[in-house]
Scaffold this motif. Structure first.
Motif, PDB file in Angstrom:
ATOM      1  N   ARG A   1      -9.342  85.919 -22.710  1.00  0.00           N
ATOM      2  CA  ARG A   1      -9.113  87.075 -21.916  1.00  0.00           C
ATOM      3  C   ARG A   1      -8.203  86.859 -20.636  1.00  0.00           C
ATOM      4  NH1 ARG A   1     -12.978  91.168 -22.356  1.00  0.00           N
ATOM      5  NH2 ARG A   1     -14.287  90.783 -24.152  1.00  0.00           N
TER       6      ARG A   1
ATOM      7  N   THR B   1      -5.885  89.790 -17.897  1.00  0.00           N
ATOM      8  CA  THR B   1      -6.074  89.862 -16.403  1.00  0.00           C
ATOM      9  C   THR B   1      -4.883  89.380 -15.657  1.00  0.00           C
ATOM     10  OG1 THR B   1      -8.319  89.531 -16.824  1.00  0.00           O
ATOM     11  CG2 THR B   1      -7.634  89.148 -14.593  1.00  0.00           C
TER      12      THR B   1
ATOM     13  N   ILE C   1      -7.319  88.988  -9.009  1.00  0.00           N
ATOM     14  CA  ILE C   1      -7.837  88.538 -10.321  1.00  0.00           C
ATOM     15  C   ILE C   1      -9.282  88.883 -10.263  1.00  0.00           C
ATOM     16  CG2 ILE C   1      -8.411  86.783 -12.091  1.00  0.00           C
ATOM     17  CD1 ILE C   1      -5.636  85.585 -11.109  1.00  0.00           C
TER      18      ILE C   1
ATOM     19  N   ALA D   1     -10.123  92.601 -10.273  1.00  0.00           N
ATOM     20  CA  ALA D   1      -9.551  93.536 -11.421  1.00  0.00           C
ATOM     21  C   ALA D   1     -11.157  93.852 -12.071  1.00  0.00           C
ATOM     22  CB  ALA D   1      -9.235  92.493 -12.445  1.00  0.00           C
TER      23      ALA D   1
ATOM     24  N   GLU E   1     -10.771  96.968 -14.421  1.00  0.00           N
ATOM     25  CA  GLU E   1     -11.025  96.939 -15.754  1.00  0.00           C
ATOM     26  C   GLU E   1     -12.197  97.439 -16.481  1.00  0.00           C
ATOM     27  OE1 GLU E   1     -11.043  92.709 -16.678  1.00  0.00           O
ATOM     28  OE2 GLU E   1      -9.051  92.465 -15.870  1.00  0.00           O
TER      29      GLU E   1
ATOM     30  N   TYR F   1     -10.609  98.150 -19.812  1.00  0.00           N
ATOM     31  CA  TYR F   1      -9.230  97.137 -19.981  1.00  0.00           C
ATOM     32  C   TYR F   1      -9.928  95.483 -20.296  1.00  0.00           C
ATOM     33  CZ  TYR F   1      -4.805  94.725 -19.279  1.00  0.00           C
ATOM     34  OH  TYR F   1      -3.773  93.958 -19.278  1.00  0.00           O
TER      35      TYR F   1
ATOM     36  N   GLY G   1      -9.941  92.554 -20.041  1.00  0.00           N
ATOM     37  CA  GLY G   1      -9.762  91.437 -19.237  1.00  0.00           C
ATOM     38  C   GLY G   1     -11.005  90.580 -18.836  1.00  0.00           C
TER      39      GLY G   1
ATOM     40  N   GLY H   1     -12.513  90.399 -16.214  1.00  0.00           N
ATOM     41  CA  GLY H   1     -13.782  91.242 -15.298  1.00  0.00           C
ATOM     42  C   GLY H   1     -14.555  91.955 -16.213  1.00  0.00           C
ATOM     43  N   LYS H   2     -13.763  92.531 -17.125  1.00  0.00           N
ATOM     44  CA  LYS H   2     -14.747  93.420 -18.205  1.00  0.00           C
ATOM     45  C   LYS H   2     -15.655  92.467 -18.787  1.00  0.00           C
ATOM     46  CE  LYS H   2     -15.293  97.535 -20.114  1.00  0.00           C
ATOM     47  NZ  LYS H   2     -16.199  97.057 -21.294  1.00  0.00           N
TER      48      LYS H   2
END
Lengths: 317, 325, 540
Positions: B93, B97, B258, B261, B265, B270, B272, B274-275
């Motif tokens: 991922r 990000t 980062i 995010a 996210e 999104y 990345g 964070g998600k």
């Protein structure tokens, strides 16, 4: 991305004097009065203050102002859900800002949500400020090993993004207003510790502290009665701005689903509820609480920004 | 210098160790992963078997011991959900990000520097004041709400841009990036803008202060006296002087971007890191949460270390023998 | 719309008239709500994994859209006695690598299931009761079970058959507690490679990139009817908004679970929606643990008494809930009010089972009779990310209960925390859902209302700890009755008894929607699986 917990050194760096230095205040005028008149010179900040006072009053007197108590489930009716702004509830009240998915009148929900947001912001700042300032001033007074260990911890804490720390803390604690406040205190105390320690280091070398020491006053008395009060101006600035940050942080956490409980939604949670309806054009559930949130934070920041200019001793005046 | 270096590195390692312990214990307190992973009709027998397979039936200190031992060997555990090393899942991922954070940085520079310089050149004009007030707004607006409003405007009302997700990716050096397709850029635009908002306010402030400072310097007066165009003065002298602080601050902020995010996210769905963190918290995929937090801790500790060392190298006032507070 | 979703709504319900015939494109792109966690058919007993598995690996038998058992690799089966089953296998079936399918492969599969490492949720549930397997000839399989297991075919339907030969176990022999000649069973990750994922199914794995896509290709040597699509791409799109956007933008042709609030927008943009009843019930469990030392955790205002031990209070709760309003206002009409735990026509459900009428006055009366004229206070626990609109339903229920005097607080939390706390009995009242995997009543009854006895594997999800000896007896008897007709009768009787005792409060059955572009059709499945084989160009 807003790290709501953090105030960057850059943002609080003194601005260069924009105008010619103001004329020195007349003799006899108190420092406080001078600060007030200084503050009043900025129309934006005065406007912010007025709005802020209005919001606080609204929040305090919410039960008398709001058309409905959105936290009293027996007043809600699921048949009223997702009404457009201006439509009437089953009980005859007009929902000027529409209703949410549970049939809550948005205006009432916003007023009550504001109450939670302001209360969480203010109480977390007060507690964090008390704890952080005490630690900071004690560290500065003690000096030596104690000071360097404490400041190491402060630096460490500040190097991690507040939102991430709070997120993990709340994932562990669970939901609840008290838990949010606790998490916010944990992520905030270090700012105050650092701020106070900075000014205390300067004050410590001043004559009046020397004098107090020579008089052999007890240590706690020297620290809390003499040292701490003289570190207050920068602390007030940081605390004011932090209230805004704490409110934003709380709403973000609630939006992510780890904040306050669902039956007592704060502004952030109202926005999160509306998120699902946004794409289908039911804009009001997310938009209005968001506007209220932004107005509150901007007002606080305008006031804080001006306070910084007024109280910052490093500014040439 | 060497003593200082060793001492700082030692401190950093200590920090990582302390954080590892805290993170592990915190995750242990969150909940029982078996409740989430077990198929709903699994009986007690089956549940015990799952706990055993995942090593969750052992005492806490033993689990921690295994975790530490493996971590020392570079293994932060396997994801309960995906059954592959947690680090692999996160690294997969990472490009998304990184892409988002970089785009956010670019945006914050593109927005922040011109506005900041403008405000710095004309500090008392209407424009200058509006920009500075606007930057307060930038600090104030909660990030997630801005994201929502951007979605409402550009995706729901105008239908110009997608409401979320990540565009098609192309493979570059074995990593998947969405930067190189039109559709990918379209997906990136709104989240990057959201992420950039706070940082652009920051850049405006730095650029404004820097510009005002530079404009008062003698060499600018000389340049003016020499008849250089104000365009050239701004482009060469002013920019050169404000770029250093801007780049320094933004470099420091990349790590935090980062991490932040996470919110952006989530708003834009999104895919990345964070998600992934939020999803893993929901699914109680402990190894991923622990690995994510450990990676973040390491990144931050390294950034801090580099900064401190740079300061020590540049600024003679930093007393090397005494670890600076 | 509302009237549309009735019992017979298990058939596709396209909303718009079918227009032009589809283009000759042979590729189908599907947006998945949740990604399978592994390509190994035996790694994780989870909906998305099982749905994907059905494309590549077949079972001896299969479940159709209504979860009725149908022949697949076995053409027929019968019981020789209560604990012995004979399956006749289809001849001339080949794996996608060309190897023959025989009874040995079925034995190998049952042997391999317990060897899967790190399985978060294992298929041993299906294989545990088996004590013997023999193959008198290559196309006959004898299975012996320890006790009568009328649901053995249902268990077999969950197992995707692997090739013994391809995994180097030609001489596998079944032994209870560890087979012989098993060789080295493949590791789960090995199935990520198309060359290793060998099954007899209509599709072959072509490419798998976690988080990005799963690509399947038609198995041209498939024994049955070849599917329409030559190539199928599954893209995981866990966010609702992104999934809908992807469909509307034409990135995918069909998506799972479009959010209810977006139906209008989807239809307005010229797309179609099909929806069908699922086997998932949303219910409320009330703490009914009858033990002198137990104090129910979430009730206030009753002097320490547990009000839910009184049937009148349970009935009052049920009467206070306006199921129709929940279905209309919260679910947007996309759910069906429930009277028992499984929808008709699934096995063991009764046709036209009555749904509790909304009767707030009656509820108040019952509360007063039970000694709570002023009601009491209770906390309703609910997950907030597990079932469709779970938290909103809980809040609506809280409103309705508060109206009749039961002041209800909602404690909503993420599913992981919810299940942990529920399993520790931390709620006096909780809202949850149950999908009957096997598609028949004994599954729901055993999970939700049979007395909780972990050691016997009974009542596993009965965390309200309702206990009724008569219900237990009927269900247990049904679970050991091999005759279908007799079993169904027993189950219907048990369900009726449990419902009239208000042991659990059913709310509604979820309806599963799919959205797709014009020119396609999808036959909704009770098990909520999305199968490319069931997506047809309309008109064909």
């Amino acid at each position: 991305m807003a790290d709501y917990g953090q105030i960057d050194s850059v943002t609080i760096a003194p601005e260069l004097p924009a105008r010619a230095p103001e004329p020195v205040a007349e003799r006899g005028e108190s420092l406080f009065a001078r600060h007030v008149s200084e503050f009043m010179r900025a129309p934006g900040a005065v406007g912010g203050l007025v709005v802020l006072v209005a919001l606080v009053l609204t929040a305090v007197f919410a039960p008398w102002i709001a058309p409905q108590n959105p936290y009293d489930l027996s007043q809600l009716d699921i048949m009223d859900n997702v009404l457009k702004p201006g439509e009437k509830l089953g009980s005859g009240i007009t929902a000027w800002l529409g209703t949410d998915d549970q049939g809550r009148d948005m205006l009432s929900a916003i007023i009550y949500g504001l109450r939670i947001s302001l209360a969480v912001g203010a109480s977390s700042v007060l507690i964090a400020c008390a704890i952080g300032a005490s630690i900071g001033v004690l560290a500065a007074y003690a000096g030596g090993r104690v000071e360097s260990v404490v400041m190491r911890i402060v630096d460490l804490q500040l190097s991690f993004p507040a939102i991430l720390v709070a997120l993990v803390l709340l994932a562990v604690f669970g939901r609840g207003v008290d838990k949010v406040v606790l998490a916010l205190v944990i992520v905030q105390w270090a700012y105050y510790a650092r701020t106070v320690r900075g000014s205390a280091l300067v004050e410590k070398r001043r004559e009046y502290i020397e004098a107090a020491r020579c008089l052999a006053l007890p240590k706690p008395r020297v620290v809390f009665r003499h040292l701490l009060p003289n570190c207050l101006p920068p602390l007030i600035v940081v605390a004011t701005v932090q209230v805004g940050h704490a409110i934003a942080l709380e709403s973000t956490l609630s939006f992510l689903g780890v904040g306050v409980p669902v039956t007592e939604p704060s502004l952030g949670m109202l926005i999160a509820h509306g998120y699902n309806y946004l794409l289908s054009g039911k804009y009001w559930i997310s938009t209005f609480p968001g506007v209220a949130l932004v107005i509150a934070i901007v007002a606080i920041n305008l006031v804080g920004d001006r306070l910084r200019d007024v109280l910052n001793p490093r500014l040439a005046r | 210098m060497l003593v200082y270096l060793i001492r700082r590195i030692g401190q950093s390692l200590l920090v990582v160790a302390v954080m590892a312990t805290l993170v592990f214990l915190a995750m242990y307190a969150v909940g029982d992963p078996v409740d989430i992973l077990a198929s709903p009709d699994a009986d007690e027998f089956e549940r015990r078997a799952i706990a055993q397979r995942l090593g969750l039936d052992r005492p806490l200190w033993e689990q921690f011991g295994i975790f530490v031992w493996n971590a020392l060997h570079g293994d932060l555990g396997r994801s309960f959900v995906y059954n592959v090393p947690a680090v692999d899942v996160i690294l997969q991922r990472l490009p998304a990000t990184l892409e988002l954070a970089l785009a956010g940085l670019v945006f914050s520079i593109l927005i922040g520097i011109p506005l900041g310089v403008l405000a710095g050149l004309k500090p008392n004009s209407l424009i200058g004041r509006s920009v500075m007030s606007g930057s307060i707004l930038g600090f104030s607006l909660p990030n997630f709400w801005i994201g929502l409003m951007l979605i409402l405007l550009f995706a729901v009302e105008l239908r110009w841009l997608p409401a979320g997700g990540r565009g098609p990716t192309t493979s570059v050096l074995g990593l998947h990036f969405a930067l190189f397709t039109w559709d990918g850029l379209k997906h990136l635009l709104l989240p990057a803008l959201t992420l950039a908002l706070y940082k652009s306010a920051l850049v405006i402030r730095i650029a404004q202060a820097g510009t005002r400072e530079v404009m008062l310097q003698d060499y600018i007066r000389f340049a003016r006296a020499k008849g250089l165009s104000s365009r050239r003065i701004v482009l060469v002298h002013v920019l050169k002087n404000i770029l250093i602080p801007v780049v320094t601050v933004l470099g420091l902020e990349l790590g935090s971007m980062i991490a932040f995010a996470v919110v952006t996210e989530t708003v834009f769905a999104y895919p990345g890191m964070g998600k992934l963190l939020i999803d893993s918290i929901n699914r109680l995929d402990r190894p991923i949460i622990v690995a994510y937090l450990m990676l973040t801790v390491v990144i931050f500790v390294i950034i801090n270390l580099i900064v401190d060392l740079l300061y020590a190298a540049i600024d003679p006032r930093v007393r090397l023998s005494e670890a600076k507070g | 719309m509302k009237q549309g979703i009735r019992r017979l709504a298990l058939v596709a319900m396209p909303f718009a008239a079918l227009a032009a015939a589809p283009a000759a494109a042979q590729e189908l792109r599907i947006g998945l709500a949740s990604e399978p966690t592994s390509m190994d058919p035996h790694f994780h007993n989870l909906g998305p994994n099982n749905a994907l598995r059905k494309h590549i690996f077949e079972g001896l038998v299969t479940q159709d859209a209504e979860q009725k058992i149908r022949p697949e690799l076995a053409s027929s089966w019968r019981t020789l006695d209560d604990t012995t089953w004979e399956f006749k296998l289809r001849p001339n079936v080949k794996f996608s690598n060309g190897m023959d399918f025989t009874a040995r492969d079925a034995i190998y599969t049952v042997c391999r299931v317990p060897t899967v490492e790190n399985s978060p949720s294992s298929f041993t549930v299906a294989t545990r009761g088996i004590v013997g397997m023999e193959a008198p000839d290559p196309h006959t399989l004898i299975i012996k079970t320890a006790s009568p297991q009328p649901l053995l075919p249902n268990s077999m339907a969950t197992l995707g058959i692997l090739s013994a030969q391809a995994n180097g176990a030609e001489n596998v022999r079944f032994r209870a507690g560890g087979c012989e000649g098993l060789g080295t069973p493949p590791k789960s990750v090995e199935f990520n490679e198309p060359a290793k994922a060998i099954g007899t199914g209509p599709y072959k794995l072509a490419n798998y990139t976690r988080g990005t896509h799963i690509v399947l290709e038609r198995n041209e040597t498939y024994w049955g009817q070849k599917p329409h699509w030559q190539k199928v791409t599954f893209r995981p799109m866990s966010s609702q908004g992104a999934r809908v956007a992807g469909l509307l933008a034409g990135d995918v042709d069909l998506i799972e679970n479009p959010p209810i609030q977006d139906f209008e927008r989807i239809k307005g943009a010229g797309f179609e929606i099909a929806e069908g009843l699922s086997n998932r019930i949303i219910y409320i469990h009330l703490d009914q643990f009858n033990d002198p030392n137990w104090k129910t955790p979430g009730v206030k205002g009753t002097d320490g008494k547990n009000p839910f031990l009184d049937k009148r209070v349970r009935q009052a709760v049920s009467k206070a809930i306006n199921r129709q309003a929940i279905v209309e206002r919260i679910m947007g009409g996309h759910a069906v009010p429930a009277g028992e735990l499984l929808p008709y026509p699934l096995f063991g459900a009764t046709k036209d089972f009555p749904v509790e009428k909304y009767d707030p006055e009656g509820a108040k009366k019952l509360l007063a009779e039970a000694g709570y004229p002023n009601g009491f206070e209770v906390t309703l626990g609910t997950p907030n990310d597990r079932y469709i609109n779970d938290e909103k339903i809980a809040q609506a229920v809280a409103q309705m209960l508060t109206r009749v005097g039961i002041k209800t607080n909602v404690d909503a939390m993420t599913a992981s925390t919810f299940f942990t706390r529920r399993n520790k009995f931390e709620f006096s009242m909780y809202l949850a859902g149950w999908g009957a995997d096997t598609g028949e009543m004994s599954n729901s009854m055993n999970a939700l209302v049979v007395t909780l006895q972990p050691d016997k594997g009974l009542g596993g999800t009965n965390r309200g700890r309702y206990s009724n000896k008569q219900v237990d007896e009927l269900v247990l008897k049904a679970m050991a009755t091999v005759n279908d007709e007799a079993r169904e009768k027993l189950l219907q009787e048990a369900s009726k008894l449990a419902m009239s005792d208000y042991g659990i409060i059913p709310l509604h059955f979820e309806v599963t929607p799919w959205a797709f572009k014009k020119g396609l059709s999808y036959k909704p499945r009770v098990d909520q699986y999305t199968l490319a084989t069931e997506v047809a160009p309309s008109g064909s």
